[in-house]
Design an enzyme around this catalytic site. Structure first.
Site, PDB file in Angstrom:
ATOM      1  N   ASP A  13      -7.754  -5.641  -0.256  1.00 44.74           N
ATOM      2  CA  ASP A  13      -8.236  -6.425  -1.391  1.00 44.74           C
ATOM      3  C   ASP A  13      -7.913  -7.911  -1.275  1.00 44.74           C
ATOM      4  OD1 ASP A  13      -9.469  -4.310  -2.767  1.00 44.74           O
ATOM      5  OD2 ASP A  13      -7.516  -3.582  -3.390  1.00 44.74           O
ATOM      6  N   HIS A  62       0.856  -1.188   0.000  1.00 47.97           N
ATOM      7  CA  HIS A  62       0.000   0.000   0.000  1.00 47.97           C
ATOM      8  C   HIS A  62       0.888   1.233   0.000  1.00 47.97           C
ATOM      9  CE1 HIS A  62      -3.128   2.821   1.169  1.00 47.97           C
ATOM     10  NE2 HIS A  62      -3.961   1.912   0.718  1.00 47.97           N
TER      11      HIS A  62
HETATM   12  C1  COA Z   1      -0.381  -0.470  -3.945  1.00 52.84           C
HETATM   13  C2  COA Z   1       0.956  -0.244  -4.639  1.00 52.84           C
HETATM   14  C3  COA Z   1       0.724   0.281  -6.062  1.00 52.84           C
HETATM   15  C4  COA Z   1       1.746   0.779  -3.844  1.00 52.84           C
HETATM   16  O1  COA Z   1       2.919   0.892  -4.537  1.00 52.84           O
HETATM   17  P1  COA Z   1       4.057   1.937  -4.296  1.00 52.84           P
HETATM   18  O2  COA Z   1       3.751   2.867  -3.200  1.00 52.84           O
HETATM   19  O3  COA Z   1       4.344   2.535  -5.628  1.00 52.84           O
HETATM   20  O4  COA Z   1       5.169   0.922  -3.791  1.00 52.84           O
HETATM   21  P2  COA Z   1       6.676   0.996  -4.113  1.00 52.84           P
HETATM   22  O5  COA Z   1       6.877   0.964  -5.584  1.00 52.84           O
HETATM   23  O6  COA Z   1       7.268   2.141  -3.371  1.00 52.84           O
HETATM   24  O7  COA Z   1       7.176  -0.382  -3.492  1.00 52.84           O
HETATM   25  C5  COA Z   1       8.298  -0.525  -2.655  1.00 52.84           C
HETATM   26  C6  COA Z   1       8.915  -1.887  -2.905  1.00 52.84           C
HETATM   27  O8  COA Z   1       7.952  -2.896  -2.587  1.00 52.84           O
HETATM   28  C7  COA Z   1       7.680  -3.687  -3.730  1.00 52.84           C
HETATM   29  N1  COA Z   1       6.272  -3.988  -3.766  1.00 52.84           N
HETATM   30  C8  COA Z   1       5.245  -3.137  -3.513  1.00 52.84           C
HETATM   31  N2  COA Z   1       4.074  -3.790  -3.631  1.00 52.84           N
HETATM   32  C9  COA Z   1       4.391  -5.058  -3.966  1.00 52.84           C
HETATM   33  C10 COA Z   1       3.619  -6.180  -4.219  1.00 52.84           C
HETATM   34  N3  COA Z   1       2.290  -6.140  -4.178  1.00 52.84           N
HETATM   35  N4  COA Z   1       4.254  -7.332  -4.530  1.00 52.84           N
HETATM   36  C11 COA Z   1       5.601  -7.393  -4.590  1.00 52.84           C
HETATM   37  N5  COA Z   1       6.384  -6.346  -4.355  1.00 52.84           N
HETATM   38  C12 COA Z   1       5.792  -5.191  -4.046  1.00 52.84           C
HETATM   39  C13 COA Z   1       8.100  -2.840  -4.915  1.00 52.84           C
HETATM   40  O9  COA Z   1       8.394  -3.622  -6.049  1.00 52.84           O
HETATM   41  C14 COA Z   1       9.290  -2.138  -4.364  1.00 52.84           C
HETATM   42  O10 COA Z   1      10.365  -3.052  -4.343  1.00 52.84           O
HETATM   43  P3  COA Z   1      11.857  -2.592  -4.693  1.00 52.84           P
HETATM   44  O11 COA Z   1      12.206  -1.566  -3.644  1.00 52.84           O
HETATM   45  O12 COA Z   1      12.643  -3.840  -4.620  1.00 52.84           O
HETATM   46  O13 COA Z   1      11.766  -1.992  -6.066  1.00 52.84           O
HETATM   47  C15 COA Z   1       1.772  -1.552  -4.682  1.00 52.84           C
HETATM   48  O14 COA Z   1       1.978  -2.034  -3.380  1.00 52.84           O
HETATM   49  C16 COA Z   1       1.145  -2.598  -5.567  1.00 52.84           C
HETATM   50  O15 COA Z   1       1.338  -2.594  -6.778  1.00 52.84           O
HETATM   51  N6  COA Z   1       0.349  -3.538  -4.959  1.00 52.84           N
HETATM   52  C17 COA Z   1      -0.357  -4.515  -5.736  1.00 52.84           C
HETATM   53  C18 COA Z   1      -1.681  -3.953  -6.216  1.00 52.84           C
HETATM   54  C19 COA Z   1      -2.693  -3.823  -5.105  1.00 52.84           C
HETATM   55  O16 COA Z   1      -2.902  -4.744  -4.342  1.00 52.84           O
HETATM   56  N7  COA Z   1      -3.350  -2.666  -5.070  1.00 52.84           N
HETATM   57  C20 COA Z   1      -4.406  -2.390  -4.110  1.00 52.84           C
HETATM   58  C21 COA Z   1      -3.988  -1.309  -3.166  1.00 52.84           C
HETATM   59  S1  COA Z   1      -5.195  -1.098  -1.865  1.00 52.84           S
END
Ligand code: COA
Length: 373
Positions: free
Chosen positions: A309, A258
C-alpha cells in the site's frame, strides 16, 4: 478434538487449504511468481489464471476478455441509485452497496453452482469499475463516461474517470497494481468471503461482506491513509521529524508492516520503479523524497519494511486519482481473488465455525429487575 489452540488474531493458525496462492516462498498465484506475472501479464490474464487455475490459451483469453467487456454495463436503476446516494457517503460504502445492488439485477444471483459463480465473478469484475467511476463522476456533478468495450479494465477505469484517452504508461502502471492486488491467501477480507461462502450463501453476499472487511485501515484502507501524512509533509527533513515523533508516540505508520511478510512485501518492491518513474513524469519528486526518508527511518528505528500500500498509494496519487478511490481500486482487483476463494470453498465445503475461549462472568442465576441493586 485435540487440545484447542488459541492465538489472538489467529496469527500463524492454518485455517484452511488453498491452491490459489502461496506466500511462503515469495508471492505466487497458482504457482507463478508475482514478479513474472507483474512483468509479462495483464490484469485480465491474471484474473483468468486465478479463477480457472491455469494460464489461458490465446482463444481462452480472447473469450474471457470478450465476456468481461460485454458485461461492462450497469442497469439504469443502479446508475440512478449512484446519483441519489448522499454526496458525503464514503466511496467504500458505495462500493459495498454497489456489490449488493449488482446482485439484485443479476439473473443468477441465487445460483451457487460453480459455473454460475464463475459467470457472476466476471460480471462483478466488469461492473464494479463502472460503479466506482460513475459514482465519482456523478458526485462531482459530471455526466458518466461509458466504457469502451474494446479496451482493458485498466484503460477503461482511467477513461471513465477522466473522459480522456489515457497514456499507455499510465494504463500499464494501473494494470500492474491491479495484478498485485488480485490475491493474497487468507487475508482478512478473503477469509470473510470464505466464511460467508461456507454457509452456502451466494457470491454477491460474500463480496459485499469482503468489501466491508477491506475498508478498514489495517487492511485495504491503508493505501488511502498513506496519503494522510504524505500530502502534509513538504520536505525529507520535515518527514523525518514527523515519523520519529509518531514512532515515539507508538503510532502505526500506515503502509508499513505486514502480518505475514516480516522481512518485506514483494509487491512493494515491484511497484517501487513504477512509482519513481511516474513521480518524475508528473513532477512529484518531492513526495518521493519524503516517502524515501520515511521508509529509511521506519526501517532504521523499527526494522519494519513497507507493504504494497505504500507505493500503491503514491502511484495512484501520481496518476491523479482521487484518494478515496484507492481502496475501491483494490476492491475491483481483489474481487477476482475473493471469487476464486468462494469457488474453492464451495468445491470442498465445510462450514467455518471456530470456537471461542469464554472469559466472561462465572455461572449465575437470573435476578428479577426489582431485586437488582
Ligand atoms: C499490517 C499490520 C496490522 C500487521 O500487524 P500485526 O501483525 O498485528 O503486527 P504486530 O502488532 O505483531 O507488530 C509488531 C510490532 O511492530 C509494530 N508495528 C507493526 N506495524 C507497524 C507500523 N505500520 N508502524 C509502526 N509500528 C508498527 C507494532 O506496534 C509492534 O511493536 P511492539 O512490539 O513495540 O508493540 C500492521 O503492520 C499495521 O498496522 N500496519 C499499518 C497498516 C497497513 O499498512 N496495513 C496494510 C497491510 S498490507
Amino acid at each position: 478434538m485435540n487440545e484447542a489452540i488459541y492465538r489472538p488474531g489467529l496469527e500463524g493458525i492454518i485455517a484452511g487449504e488453498t491452491s490459489i496462492s502461496s506466500i511462503a516462498d515469495g508471492l505466487r498465484y497458482r504457482g507463478y511468481p508475482i514478479e513474472q506475472l507483474a512483468q509479462y501479464s495483464t490484469f485480465e490474464e491474471v484474473a483468468y489464471l486465478v479463477l480457472h487455475g491455469e494460464l489461458p490459451t490465446r482463444a481462452q483469453l480472447d473469450f474471457f476478455t470478450g465476456q468481461l467487456r460485454q458485461a461492462m454495463e450497469l442497469p439504469q436503476e443502479i446508475v440512478s441509485t449512484l446519483r441519489d446516494i448522499p454526496a458525503d457517503v464514503p466511496m467504500m460504502d458505495v462500493m459495498r452497496t454497489g456489490a449488493s445492488l449488482l446482485g439484485h439485477w443479476d439473473p443468477q444471483a441465487q445460483d451457487i453452482s460453480a459455473q454460475a459463480t464463475l459467470d457472476k465473478a466476471v460480471r462483478l469484475v466488469a461492473r464494479l469499475p463502472l460503479v466506482m467511476c460513475y459514482r465519482h463522476r456523478l458526485r462531482s456533478g459530471q455526466e458518466v463516461v461509458p466504457p469502451e468495450p474494446g479496451r482493458s479494465v485498466a484503460w477503461n477505469i482511467l477513461w471513465m474517470l477522466r473522459g480522456q484517452e489515457p497514456q499507455p504508461d499510465h494504463v500499464r502502471a494501473l494494470d500492474v497494481t491491479l495484478i498485485l492486488y488480485v490475491e493474497h491467501e487468507f487475508n482478512a477480507s478473503t477469509f470473510t468471503a470464505r466464511v460467508v461462502a461456507s454457509t452456502l450463501s451466494d457470491l454477491h453476499s460474500a463480496v459485499t461482506a469482503a468489501i466491508g472487511a477491506l475498508k478498514g485501515p489495517l487492511h485495504g484502507g491503508a493505501n488511502e491513509r498513506v496519503m494522510d501524512y504524505l500530502s502534509k509533509l513538504s520536505s525529507a527533513e520535515e518527514a523525518e521529524t514527523w515519523v520519529k515523533q509518531a514512532l515515539e508516540r507508538k503510532e502505526r505508520i500506515m503502509g508499513f508492516g505486514h502480518r505475514v511478510y516480516r522481512t518485506g512485501d514483494p509487491r512493494a518492491a515491484i511497484l517501487a520503479p513504477y512509482c519513481e518513474q511516474l513521480a518524475r513524469q508528473t513532477g512529484n519528486e518531492a513526495m518521493e523524497a519524503v516517502a524515501g526518508r520515511i521508509e529509511q527511518v521506519v526501517r532504521e528505528q523499527k526494522n519494519i519494511p513497507p507493504n504494497v500500500d505504500y507505493p500503491a498509494g503514491r502511484l495512484y496519487y501520481y496518476l491523479g486519482l482521487p484518494v478515496d478511490l484507492y481502496t475501491p481500486l483494490f476492491v475491483i482487483s481483489r474481487t477476482v481473488g475473493w471469487s476464486a476463494h468462494v469457488l474453492e470453498q464451495q468445491a470442498a465445503n465445510r462450514l467455518i465455525r471456530p470456537r471461542a475461549r469464554y472469559v466472561g462472568a462465572e455461572p449465575r442465576d437470573y435476578v428479577p429487575v426489582e431485586q437488582r441493586g
